[in-house]
Write a protein that holds these residues in place. Structure first.
Motif, PDB file in Angstrom:
ATOM      1  N   GLY A  19       0.778  -1.235   0.000  1.00 28.42           N
ATOM      2  CA  GLY A  19       0.000   0.000   0.000  1.00 28.42           C
ATOM      3  C   GLY A  19       0.806   1.280   0.000  1.00 28.42           C
ATOM      4  N   GLY A  20       2.125   1.174  -0.189  1.00 30.83           N
ATOM      5  CA  GLY A  20       2.959   2.372  -0.221  1.00 30.83           C
ATOM      6  C   GLY A  20       2.828   3.145  -1.521  1.00 30.83           C
ATOM      7  N   ILE A  21       3.505   4.285  -1.598  1.00 33.02           N
ATOM      8  CA  ILE A  21       3.481   5.132  -2.794  1.00 33.02           C
ATOM      9  C   ILE A  21       4.811   4.987  -3.523  1.00 33.02           C
ATOM     10  CG2 ILE A  21       3.319   7.503  -3.658  1.00 33.02           C
ATOM     11  CD1 ILE A  21       1.585   8.129  -1.230  1.00 33.02           C
ATOM     12  N   THR A  22       4.753   4.772  -4.827  1.00 34.36           N
ATOM     13  CA  THR A  22       5.954   4.477  -5.602  1.00 34.36           C
ATOM     14  C   THR A  22       6.174   5.518  -6.699  1.00 34.36           C
ATOM     15  OG1 THR A  22       4.629   3.004  -6.998  1.00 34.36           O
ATOM     16  CG2 THR A  22       5.812   2.004  -5.153  1.00 34.36           C
ATOM     17  N   LEU A  23       7.402   6.002  -6.779  1.00 36.02           N
ATOM     18  CA  LEU A  23       7.793   6.989  -7.789  1.00 36.02           C
ATOM     19  C   LEU A  23       8.951   6.434  -8.612  1.00 36.02           C
ATOM     20  CD1 LEU A  23       8.075  10.123  -5.423  1.00 36.02           C
ATOM     21  CD2 LEU A  23       6.000   9.268  -6.549  1.00 36.02           C
ATOM     22  N   SER A  24       9.090   6.913  -9.844  1.00 33.81           N
ATOM     23  CA  SER A  24      10.280   6.602 -10.635  1.00 33.81           C
ATOM     24  C   SER A  24      10.653   7.824 -11.454  1.00 33.81           C
ATOM     25  CB  SER A  24      10.061   5.389 -11.546  1.00 33.81           C
ATOM     26  OG  SER A  24       9.107   5.656 -12.553  1.00 33.81           O
ATOM     27  N   GLU A  25      11.941   7.910 -11.782  1.00 29.44           N
ATOM     28  CA  GLU A  25      12.440   9.069 -12.531  1.00 29.44           C
ATOM     29  C   GLU A  25      12.074   8.963 -14.002  1.00 29.44           C
ATOM     30  OE1 GLU A  25      16.606  11.468 -13.554  1.00 29.44           O
ATOM     31  OE2 GLU A  25      16.640   9.781 -12.133  1.00 29.44           O
ATOM     32  N   ASP A  26      11.698  10.084 -14.568  1.00 26.85           N
ATOM     33  CA  ASP A  26      11.343  10.158 -15.986  1.00 26.85           C
ATOM     34  C   ASP A  26      12.576   9.956 -16.875  1.00 26.85           C
ATOM     35  OD1 ASP A  26       9.168  11.069 -17.992  1.00 26.85           O
ATOM     36  OD2 ASP A  26      10.894  12.298 -18.517  1.00 26.85           O
ATOM     37  N   LYS A  27      12.378   9.329 -18.006  1.00 18.80           N
ATOM     38  CA  LYS A  27      13.470   9.046 -18.941  1.00 18.80           C
ATOM     39  C   LYS A  27      14.227  10.308 -19.350  1.00 18.80           C
ATOM     40  CE  LYS A  27      14.416   6.878 -23.430  1.00 18.80           C
ATOM     41  NZ  LYS A  27      13.834   6.165 -24.582  1.00 18.80           N
ATOM     42  N   SER A  28      13.512  11.418 -19.466  1.00 21.80           N
ATOM     43  CA  SER A  28      14.115  12.651 -19.970  1.00 21.80           C
ATOM     44  C   SER A  28      15.240  13.186 -19.098  1.00 21.80           C
ATOM     45  CB  SER A  28      13.046  13.737 -20.130  1.00 21.80           C
ATOM     46  OG  SER A  28      12.502  14.091 -18.863  1.00 21.80           O
ATOM     47  N   THR A  29      15.263  12.822 -17.809  1.00 16.97           N
ATOM     48  CA  THR A  29      16.310  13.330 -16.921  1.00 16.97           C
ATOM     49  C   THR A  29      17.279  12.242 -16.455  1.00 16.97           C
ATOM     50  OG1 THR A  29      14.867  13.081 -14.974  1.00 16.97           O
ATOM     51  CG2 THR A  29      14.890  15.234 -16.071  1.00 16.97           C
ATOM     52  N   CYS A  30      17.075  11.002 -16.884  1.00 21.70           N
ATOM     53  CA  CYS A  30      17.946   9.903 -16.455  1.00 21.70           C
ATOM     54  C   CYS A  30      19.260   9.883 -17.238  1.00 21.70           C
ATOM     55  CB  CYS A  30      17.259   8.551 -16.680  1.00 21.70           C
ATOM     56  SG  CYS A  30      15.999   8.131 -15.469  1.00 21.70           S
ATOM     57  N   THR A  31      20.350   9.605 -16.535  1.00 23.77           N
ATOM     58  CA  THR A  31      21.598   9.299 -17.225  1.00 23.77           C
ATOM     59  C   THR A  31      21.451   7.972 -17.950  1.00 23.77           C
ATOM     60  OG1 THR A  31      22.894  10.484 -15.558  1.00 23.77           O
ATOM     61  CG2 THR A  31      24.065   8.877 -16.904  1.00 23.77           C
ATOM     62  N   ILE A  32      20.876   6.998 -17.264  1.00 25.13           N
ATOM     63  CA  ILE A  32      20.556   5.691 -17.843  1.00 25.13           C
ATOM     64  C   ILE A  32      19.126   5.333 -17.454  1.00 25.13           C
ATOM     65  CG2 ILE A  32      21.072   3.223 -17.839  1.00 25.13           C
ATOM     66  CD1 ILE A  32      23.225   4.761 -19.220  1.00 25.13           C
TER      67      ILE A  32
END
Length: 355
Positions: free
Chosen positions: A307-320
């Motif tokens: 039930g936690g909240i999950t985030l991930s980094e957008d491709k546009s700002t990722c090094t990889i």
């Protein structure tokens, strides 16, 4: 087959020879030039047109840090992989280089003159390939129109519909490109955030203390390298030490272990995320930042199941765009955000204003 063009920079003639031989032994890459210090590199680079540079951190006349800053002024699209000795000065300078735009780094196993540097050959050639591919991709993106992922707005709206459990912890995972990304996120957090933050950055033994110290010196919130049985406190960021998995115990203490590597890494993001999900249940926010591989995807699933909240980094700002992509493809990520919005969203969620 076109080969990846590499310049090798090191003040030791022996190290230049060994590193060059390692690179030239690969079918898809070649050393097109060598230099014994940063100044010589800058004098040669325009004629060599490299696609990747390996750059020693500590050198006379012009060291790696100074050379990197000069490179980023005129040759900012050429990825630079730092080679660093595991010394107090070396690790501190390496952290500065990563903040200043170095693509990644490789530790020299036995100091400035490492006759056993072949131990890191596989890691070096892999990072050269990834750095070259990333550079090509970045150039291609710049020539076209930037793409805004369709899932971003949809998923962000979903956060407002989540239940109102009070957040009690934040967990973050990162790999290649992570030190700079984490610097952006951690330095944006307030001293009175109100919850502990646990971080796994894939980094070898000997470097995480310097990383934690540098973050602490530049952040409002307290940052420490974690240790065994360290009590968990609010308003503290805990960095997993290199070489150890970091888990959160039901006793609300940090526990380190030398269990086998997961996905070839230790510490592993999955180990942290899964253990934290058992302790904090739905009262947790996770974020998977830039990095290659899929570490963190399984942990993201477990956090969402609890039930936690999950985030991930957008491709546009990722090094990889590897780890964030793997996390997103599980279907368990609530929001995909560009790096500069990760800390903002964490603060909102912890304060109760992001739901």
């Amino acid at each position: 087959m076109k080969k990846i063009r590499v310049i090798v920079v090191d003040d030791s003639a022996l190290m230049r020879k060994i590193i060059s031989d390692m690179i030239n032994s690969e079918d898809d890459m070649e050393v097109v030039d060598i230099a014994k210090n940063g100044q010589e590199l800058l004098n040669k680079i325009s004629n060599s047109t490299p696609q990747v540079i390996t750059l020693d951190v500590e050198m006379p006349i012009m060291d790696g840090m100074t050379a990197l800053k000069e490179l980023k002024r005129s040759y900012k699209n050429i990825p630079v992989i730092m080679l660093s000795s595991i010394s107090q000065k070396g690790t501190q300078l390496t952290m500065e280089c990563l903040e200043s735009g170095a693509f990644d780094f490789i530790p020299k196993p036995s100091g400035a003159i490492s006759l056993d540097i072949n131990k890191v050959k596989d890691e070096l050639v892999q990072k050269i390939r990834i750095a070259c591919d990333k550079n090509i991709t970045s150039d291609a993106i710049k020539e076209g129109k930037p793409q805004m992922p369709m899932e971003r707005t949809y998923q962000r709206n979903y956060i407002s519909k989540l239940k109102n459990d009070k957040i009690e912890s934040v967990v973050i995972g990162a790999s290649t490109g992570g030190p700079k990304a984490l610097y952006t996120v951690i330095t944006a957090l307030p001293a009175n955030l109100g919850v502990p933050v646990f971080v796994v950055q894939h980094m070898p033994v000997g470097f995480t203390k310097a990383f934690a110290d540098r973050l602490n010196a530049n952040s409002d919130i307290k940052v420490v390298e974690a240790s065994e049985n360290m009590p968990v406190e609010r308003n503290v960021v805990y960095i997993a030490p290199g070489g150890y998995h970091m888990e959160i115990g039901l006793d609300k203490k940090i526990h380190l272990n030398l269990e086998p590597a997961i996905w070839g890494v230790r510490p592993a993001v999955d180990k942290l995320f899964i253990s934290a999900s058992k302790v904090y249940g739905s009262r947790i926010v996770s974020a998977v930042l830039t990095g290659m591989g899929k570490d963190g995807a399984q942990g993201t699933v477990e956090i969402k199941k609890h039930g936690g909240i999950t985030l991930s980094e957008d491709k546009s700002t990722c090094t990889i765009y590897g780890m964030p992509k793997a996390a997103f493809e599980t279907g368990m990520v609530d929001a995909v955000l560009p790096l500069e919005e990760i800390a903002i969203q964490i603060i909102k969620l912890v304060s109760g204003g992001g739901r």
